[in-house]
Enzyme design. Structure first.
Site, short mmCIF file in Angstrom:
data_model
loop_
_atom_site.label_atom_id
_atom_site.label_comp_id
_atom_site.label_asym_id
_atom_site.label_seq_id
_atom_site.Cartn_x
_atom_site.Cartn_y
_atom_site.Cartn_z
N SER A 42 0.81 -1.22 0.00
CA SER A 42 0.00 0.00 0.00
C SER A 42 0.84 1.27 0.00
O SER A 42 0.37 2.33 -0.43
CB SER A 42 -0.93 0.02 1.22
OG SER A 42 -0.18 -0.09 2.42
N GLY A 79 -1.81 -4.36 1.49
CA GLY A 79 -1.87 -5.51 2.37
C GLY A 79 -0.92 -6.63 2.02
O GLY A 79 -0.83 -7.63 2.73
N ASN A 107 4.19 -5.13 5.76
CA ASN A 107 3.10 -5.91 6.35
C ASN A 107 3.61 -7.14 7.10
O ASN A 107 2.98 -7.58 8.06
CB ASN A 107 2.10 -6.31 5.26
CG ASN A 107 1.32 -5.11 4.75
OD1 ASN A 107 0.68 -4.40 5.52
ND2 ASN A 107 1.42 -4.85 3.46
N ASP A 188 -3.99 7.92 9.62
CA ASP A 188 -3.66 6.65 10.26
C ASP A 188 -2.22 6.63 10.78
O ASP A 188 -1.82 5.70 11.50
CB ASP A 188 -3.90 5.47 9.32
CG ASP A 188 -3.07 5.51 8.05
OD1 ASP A 188 -2.14 6.34 7.94
OD2 ASP A 188 -3.34 4.71 7.14
N HIS A 191 0.38 5.62 6.40
CA HIS A 191 0.50 5.83 4.95
C HIS A 191 0.81 7.28 4.63
O HIS A 191 0.16 8.19 5.17
CB HIS A 191 -0.80 5.41 4.24
CG HIS A 191 -1.10 3.96 4.38
ND1 HIS A 191 -1.91 3.46 5.38
CD2 HIS A 191 -0.67 2.89 3.65
CE1 HIS A 191 -1.99 2.15 5.26
NE2 HIS A 191 -1.24 1.78 4.22
#
Length: 218
Positions: A42, A79, A107, A188, A191
C-alpha cells in the site's frame, strides 16, 4: 470522374507507404519507452490517494522532469506481504520491465511474521528478477518497535544481507524522512499523504537514476 490508376502506380504507392512505415518504426521516438515496475504494497500503491499522487506516478513525473523518459508501472497491492509479492512476480515480469523496485516487508513487520520467512521470499524475488534480466533496486523497511529490539534488528538485517548477497543497489528505508512525521502522513499515521510521497520520491530519485545509468551501461 477520376482517372483509373495503373497497377504499376498502385504498386509504387504501396511500396512508398511501406517504406515510410518501416522508417517510422526504426526511429527512436517510435520505440516503446523502457519500464520500471514497482513491486510493493500500500505504501507504493497509493493507499488513500488519487492515482496521480501515488508513488509510481510521482516517480515517473520526476524522472521525466530530469529527462528520463521511462514508464513506471504500479505493481503495488495493499496488504501484500513478501510472500504475496513472490506469488505474483511472474505477472509483474510479464510486462518485461527493465528495472524492478522491490518495496515489500512492511506488512510482514506489522504482523510480526518470522523474519526467516520474509528473507526466503525476498531472496526468491531477487533471484527471479535477476534471472529475467531486469535490474533491481531493493528498498528496505523497518519493523515496529512494539515487537522488541531483537525482532527489529533481525528484520533490518534481512535487507542488508540480501542486498549484499545479490549485489543489488539498496535504499535502506523507503519511508526515510517521512515515517513518524505527522505532516507527511495520513490520519492513520502509517500511509504517506501527497506531500509524504513527494518527499519519498525526492529522496529516492537519485538512487533510481543511478540504477538507470548502471543498467544502460550494461
Amino acid at each position: 470522374m477520376s482517372a483509373r490508376r495503373s497497377p504499376g502506380r498502385v504498386a509504387a504507392w504501396i511500396g512508398a507507404a511501406l517504406c515510410a512505415w518501416l522508417l517510422l518504426l526504426a526511429t527512436p521516438g517510435a520505440a516503446e519507452e523502457p519500464r520500471i515496475a514497482v513491486l510493493g504494497d500500500s505504501l507504493t500503491a497509493g493507499f488513500g490517494l488519487p492515482r496521480e499522487d501515488a508513488f509510481p506516478a510521482r516517480l515517473e513525473a520526476a524522472l521525466r522532469a530530469e529527462g528520463h523518459a521511462w514508464q513506471v508501472i504500479d505493481a503495488g497491492v495493499s496488504g501484500d506481504t513478501s510472500t504475496g509479492g513472490l506469488a505474483r512476480l511472474d505477472w509483474v515480469l510479464a510486462d518485461e520491465p527493465e528495472i524492478v523496485i522491490v518495496e515489500l516487508g512492511a506488512n510482514d513487520g506489522l504482523r510480526g511474521l518470522p523474519t526467516d520467512r520474509m528473507e526466503a521470499s525476498l531472496d526468491a524475488i531477487l533471484t527471479q528478477i535477476d534471472d529475467s534480466g531486469s535490474a533491481t533496486l531493493l528498498a528496505g523497511m523497518r519493523a515496529p518497535a512494539n515487537f522488541g529490539a531483537d525482532y527489529e534488528a533481525a528484520f533490518r538485517a534481512v535487507y542488508e544481507r540480501l542486498a549484499s548477497r545479490h549485489g543489488v543497489p539498496f535504499y535502506p528505508f523507503f519511508l526515510e524522512g517521512v515515517a513518524m512525521e505527522p505532516g507527511l502522513n495520513q490520519s492513520d499515521g502509517i500511509h504517506p499523504n501527497a506531500a509524504g510521497v513527494a518527499e519519498i520520491v525526492r529522496r529516492i530519485l537519485p538512487h533510481v537514476v543511478a540504477v538507470i545509468a548502471r543498467h544502460k551501461g550494461g
